[in-house]
Enzyme design. Sequence first.
Site, short mmCIF file in Angstrom:
data_model
loop_
_atom_site.label_atom_id
_atom_site.label_comp_id
_atom_site.label_asym_id
_atom_site.label_seq_id
_atom_site.Cartn_x
_atom_site.Cartn_y
_atom_site.Cartn_z
N GLN A 1 0.86 -1.19 0.00
CA GLN A 1 0.00 0.00 0.00
C GLN A 1 0.88 1.24 0.00
OE1 GLN A 1 -0.28 1.89 3.24
NE2 GLN A 1 -1.30 3.52 2.12
N GLY B 1 -15.59 -3.87 7.64
CA GLY B 1 -16.73 -4.47 8.34
C GLY B 1 -16.82 -5.98 8.25
N LYS C 1 -7.27 2.02 -3.65
CA LYS C 1 -7.93 1.58 -2.41
C LYS C 1 -8.62 2.77 -1.78
CE LYS C 1 -7.03 -0.27 2.17
NZ LYS C 1 -7.17 0.92 3.04
N GLY D 1 -9.08 -5.84 7.86
CA GLY D 1 -8.11 -5.01 8.57
C GLY D 1 -8.07 -5.38 10.04
N HIS E 1 -11.80 2.64 4.59
CA HIS E 1 -10.72 2.62 5.59
C HIS E 1 -11.24 2.03 6.90
CE1 HIS E 1 -6.68 4.68 5.23
NE2 HIS E 1 -6.60 4.39 6.53
#
Length: 360
Positions: A137, A285, A228, A306, A252
């Site tokens: 990233q 989520g 992204k 994440g 994010h």
Amino acid sequence: MANRAEELDPDVCCIDDLKSRASVQLPQMYRDYYNEGPMDLLTLRDNEAAFDRYKIRPKILVDVNYIDTSSELFGTKVSFPLGLSPTAMHKLAHPDGEVATSRAAAATGISMVLSSYSTCSIEDATAQGLEIPYAMQMCVLKDRKITLHLEARRGGCKALFLSVDNAVLGKRLNEFRNKFELPVDMTWPNILSHSSVHSDGVYYDAGMNLEETIPWLRDNSNLQIWLKGVNRADDVQLAIKLGLDGIVISNHGGRQLDGVPATLDVLRECAPIATGKVHLAIDSGIRRGSDISKALALDASHCFIGRAAVWGLAKGVELGIKILLQELRITMALAGCRSIKDIDSSFLSVLQPNGILAKL
Ligand SMILES: Cc1cc2nc3c(=O)[nH]c(=O)nc-3n(C[C@H](O)[C@H](O)[C@H](O)COP(=O)(O)O)c2cc1C
Ligand SMILES: CC(C)CC(=O)C(=O)O
């Protein structure tokens, strides 16, 4: 019984258990940094709630003796269509940092995207998994001499994920209240081999625009380029126009602009534009294997996590990934899907406010 949690830990049976475990282990400053987001956390909550608005419609009498969850990312086979989203500073949660996370991705055969703000070097992290696809990233930083795209190629990455939702940092109340700061001995080796932590150049260039940045990256790198943090249909069209390889629908994890819609709803809007033109993935989520199946039914080809991975750093990232794989397999078997390509929109309905189920 065949499905019983095999070698899973009875104390940690689902990602929610992993979150609870991590939350008691981490100091408050880091726990809040991981778990929370900006302002009223509206988007953070809606990301999770959106998955509950979509209902699975199982097909009966399908032979599900054999389930194939395998998939592909950047032309490389993965055990299932899940990868690790880039999350900064894994050493806050585990002394081995991104090396530990990468080891778990390698052991379970899934992909990993490293954050620019990783606390281990790209080479050390990617050395853990020779068979799995890695990506790096990056944000365009003020100091253009910080050439993360070149580091990424040296580290064996297959793609660059350009984050486009962080011109500035969201207003995270927890970070103000807890006076969030890094331990003095922690660094970002992939950025700081070129610059100093005290230099303004290590922060995002809020003036970055894609028309200039994408050709610059193409001239300087032969890796795939994904965006992204896309949240609108016209930006999907722009990404297609600029010839990008992939898009991650992401907010994010509800950490940047509070009040934007859940990514699952944005995916539903954007998938018809992207399908067949650009790879489309989603994060934000995802907490259950059934969430992955819902995103795939809405035409995502890949999902990323994440927080579920950073919570895993407290007890085992591999355990968290295995939990999600097991839940995906059970969902597929009970819904009558033998392989990932079987999962399509016929398996989902939406519960409308009037209580009637609508087909997609
Ligand atoms: C602790 C933490 C650090 C993150 N750091 C980065 C980062 O350095 N770069 C980036 O593009 N996204 C970053 N993200 C966002 C993730 O890549 C991802 O979009 C998000 O976590 C997905 O939502 P989820 O946590 O609900 O799965 C971070 C997220 C978390 C939770
Ligand atoms: C170092 C950061 C700003 C990482 C990030 O993107 C986040 O905390 O969400």
